[in-house]
Design a protein around this motif. Structure first.
Motif, PDB file in Angstrom:
ATOM      1  N   VAL A 146       0.804  -1.027  -0.188  1.00 29.57           N
ATOM      2  CA  VAL A 146      -0.062  -0.020  -0.012  1.00 29.57           C
ATOM      3  C   VAL A 146       0.842   1.374   0.045  1.00 29.57           C
ATOM      4  CG1 VAL A 146      -1.702   1.363   1.402  1.00 29.57           C
ATOM      5  CG2 VAL A 146      -2.034  -1.112   1.111  1.00 29.57           C
ATOM      6  N   THR A 147       1.829   1.211   0.826  1.00 35.77           N
ATOM      7  CA  THR A 147       2.670   2.432   0.883  1.00 35.77           C
ATOM      8  C   THR A 147       3.390   2.649  -0.426  1.00 35.77           C
ATOM      9  OG1 THR A 147       3.346   2.082   3.060  1.00 35.77           O
ATOM     10  CG2 THR A 147       4.973   3.160   1.943  1.00 35.77           C
ATOM     11  N   GLU A 148       3.954   1.470  -1.028  1.00 35.26           N
ATOM     12  CA  GLU A 148       4.702   1.689  -2.372  1.00 35.26           C
ATOM     13  C   GLU A 148       3.636   2.236  -3.516  1.00 35.26           C
ATOM     14  OE1 GLU A 148       7.740  -1.950  -1.527  1.00 35.26           O
ATOM     15  OE2 GLU A 148       5.964  -2.353  -2.689  1.00 35.26           O
ATOM     16  N   ALA A 149       2.387   1.607  -3.086  1.00 33.72           N
ATOM     17  CA  ALA A 149       1.407   2.111  -4.461  1.00 33.72           C
ATOM     18  C   ALA A 149       1.208   3.554  -4.242  1.00 33.72           C
ATOM     19  CB  ALA A 149       0.322   1.329  -4.167  1.00 33.72           C
ATOM     20  N   MET A 150       1.055   4.182  -3.037  1.00 31.69           N
ATOM     21  CA  MET A 150       0.655   5.326  -2.752  1.00 31.69           C
ATOM     22  C   MET A 150       2.026   6.549  -3.016  1.00 31.69           C
ATOM     23  SD  MET A 150      -2.384   5.629  -1.687  1.00 31.69           S
ATOM     24  CE  MET A 150      -2.639   4.153  -2.735  1.00 31.69           C
ATOM     25  N   GLU A 151       3.026   5.930  -2.767  1.00 31.78           N
ATOM     26  CA  GLU A 151       4.245   6.604  -3.209  1.00 31.78           C
ATOM     27  C   GLU A 151       4.227   6.682  -4.920  1.00 31.78           C
ATOM     28  OE1 GLU A 151       7.394   4.476  -1.335  1.00 31.78           O
ATOM     29  OE2 GLU A 151       7.069   5.495   0.503  1.00 31.78           O
ATOM     30  N   ALA A 152       3.869   5.758  -5.478  1.00 34.46           N
ATOM     31  CA  ALA A 152       4.153   5.632  -7.090  1.00 34.46           C
ATOM     32  C   ALA A 152       2.759   6.511  -7.516  1.00 34.46           C
ATOM     33  CB  ALA A 152       3.861   4.239  -7.513  1.00 34.46           C
ATOM     34  N   ILE A 153       1.734   6.477  -6.712  1.00 31.87           N
ATOM     35  CA  ILE A 153       0.559   7.514  -7.377  1.00 31.87           C
ATOM     36  C   ILE A 153       1.140   9.104  -7.056  1.00 31.87           C
ATOM     37  CG2 ILE A 153      -1.563   8.270  -6.787  1.00 31.87           C
ATOM     38  CD1 ILE A 153      -2.406   5.266  -6.123  1.00 31.87           C
ATOM     39  N   ALA A 154       1.518   9.237  -5.905  1.00 33.11           N
ATOM     40  CA  ALA A 154       2.055  10.531  -5.762  1.00 33.11           C
ATOM     41  C   ALA A 154       3.232  10.936  -6.854  1.00 33.11           C
ATOM     42  CB  ALA A 154       2.494  10.672  -4.128  1.00 33.11           C
ATOM     43  N   LYS A 203       4.659  14.261 -11.439  1.00 26.72           N
ATOM     44  CA  LYS A 203       5.231  14.417 -12.711  1.00 26.72           C
ATOM     45  C   LYS A 203       4.314  14.994 -13.576  1.00 26.72           C
ATOM     46  CE  LYS A 203       6.728  10.941 -16.353  1.00 26.72           C
ATOM     47  NZ  LYS A 203       6.859   9.627 -16.691  1.00 26.72           N
ATOM     48  N   GLU A 204       3.051  14.643 -13.555  1.00 25.66           N
ATOM     49  CA  GLU A 204       1.819  15.190 -14.273  1.00 25.66           C
ATOM     50  C   GLU A 204       1.688  16.567 -14.045  1.00 25.66           C
ATOM     51  OE1 GLU A 204      -1.695  12.790 -13.589  1.00 25.66           O
ATOM     52  OE2 GLU A 204      -0.923  11.181 -14.704  1.00 25.66           O
ATOM     53  N   LYS A 205       1.776  17.146 -12.945  1.00 28.96           N
ATOM     54  CA  LYS A 205       1.719  18.341 -12.334  1.00 28.96           C
ATOM     55  C   LYS A 205       2.885  19.290 -13.086  1.00 28.96           C
ATOM     56  CE  LYS A 205       0.998  21.650  -8.414  1.00 28.96           C
ATOM     57  NZ  LYS A 205       2.052  22.494  -8.644  1.00 28.96           N
ATOM     58  N   LYS A 206       4.018  18.921 -13.124  1.00 27.12           N
ATOM     59  CA  LYS A 206       5.116  19.426 -13.503  1.00 27.12           C
ATOM     60  C   LYS A 206       5.182  19.645 -14.871  1.00 27.12           C
ATOM     61  CE  LYS A 206      10.390  19.166 -13.319  1.00 27.12           C
ATOM     62  NZ  LYS A 206      11.452  18.457 -12.862  1.00 27.12           N
ATOM     63  N   THR A 207       4.706  18.827 -15.782  1.00 30.30           N
ATOM     64  CA  THR A 207       4.382  18.657 -17.178  1.00 30.30           C
ATOM     65  C   THR A 207       3.573  19.647 -17.459  1.00 30.30           C
ATOM     66  OG1 THR A 207       5.012  16.183 -17.579  1.00 30.30           O
ATOM     67  CG2 THR A 207       3.810  17.019 -19.371  1.00 30.30           C
ATOM     68  N   ALA A 208       2.683  19.709 -16.562  1.00 30.05           N
ATOM     69  CA  ALA A 208       1.369  20.582 -17.051  1.00 30.05           C
ATOM     70  C   ALA A 208       1.859  22.087 -16.702  1.00 30.05           C
ATOM     71  CB  ALA A 208      -0.149  20.234 -16.186  1.00 30.05           C
ATOM     72  N   ASP A 209       3.047  22.411 -16.071  1.00 27.74           N
ATOM     73  CA  ASP A 209       3.384  23.791 -15.589  1.00 27.74           C
ATOM     74  C   ASP A 209       4.226  24.213 -16.991  1.00 27.74           C
ATOM     75  OD1 ASP A 209       1.957  23.681 -13.310  1.00 27.74           O
ATOM     76  OD2 ASP A 209       3.749  23.066 -12.131  1.00 27.74           O
TER      77      ASP A 209
END
Length: 86
Positions: A67-75, A80-86
């Motif tokens: 669960v921790t690994e999955a949440m880290e991957a999602i974050a 990454k998406e936010k950085k690409t959108a900026d």
């Protein structure tokens, strides 16, 4: 033993996490106006819940790690998406 091997590796935990999501264990199975699709969804969800219960009960630490690994991957993906959108 097989589940211990799967949950004991990062790749195995990613597969289990993906299966839990594909089985929609974290969502609703009800489909308005379609009892057949609801039944299908509930069957899929039942399989996922069985997998999740086994992981939680027999491999507690690995489940929490998953669960921790999955949440880290999602974050990381969201960042990454936010950085690409900026």
């Amino acid at each position: 033993l097989d589940m211990a091997a799967v949950m004991g590796s990062p790749a195995g935990r990613r597969v289990v996490w993906r299966l839990l999501n594909e089985c929609a264990v974290f969502g609703a199975s009800f489909t308005v106006g379609d009892t057949v699709l609801t039944a299908f969804n509930e069957g899929r969800r039942s399989v996922g819940l069985s997998l999740m219960v086994e992981a939680q009960e027999q491999h507690k630490q690995e489940y929490l790690r998953m669960v921790t690994e999955a949440m880290e991957a999602i974050a990381a993906e969201e960042a990454k998406e936010k950085k690409t959108a900026d």
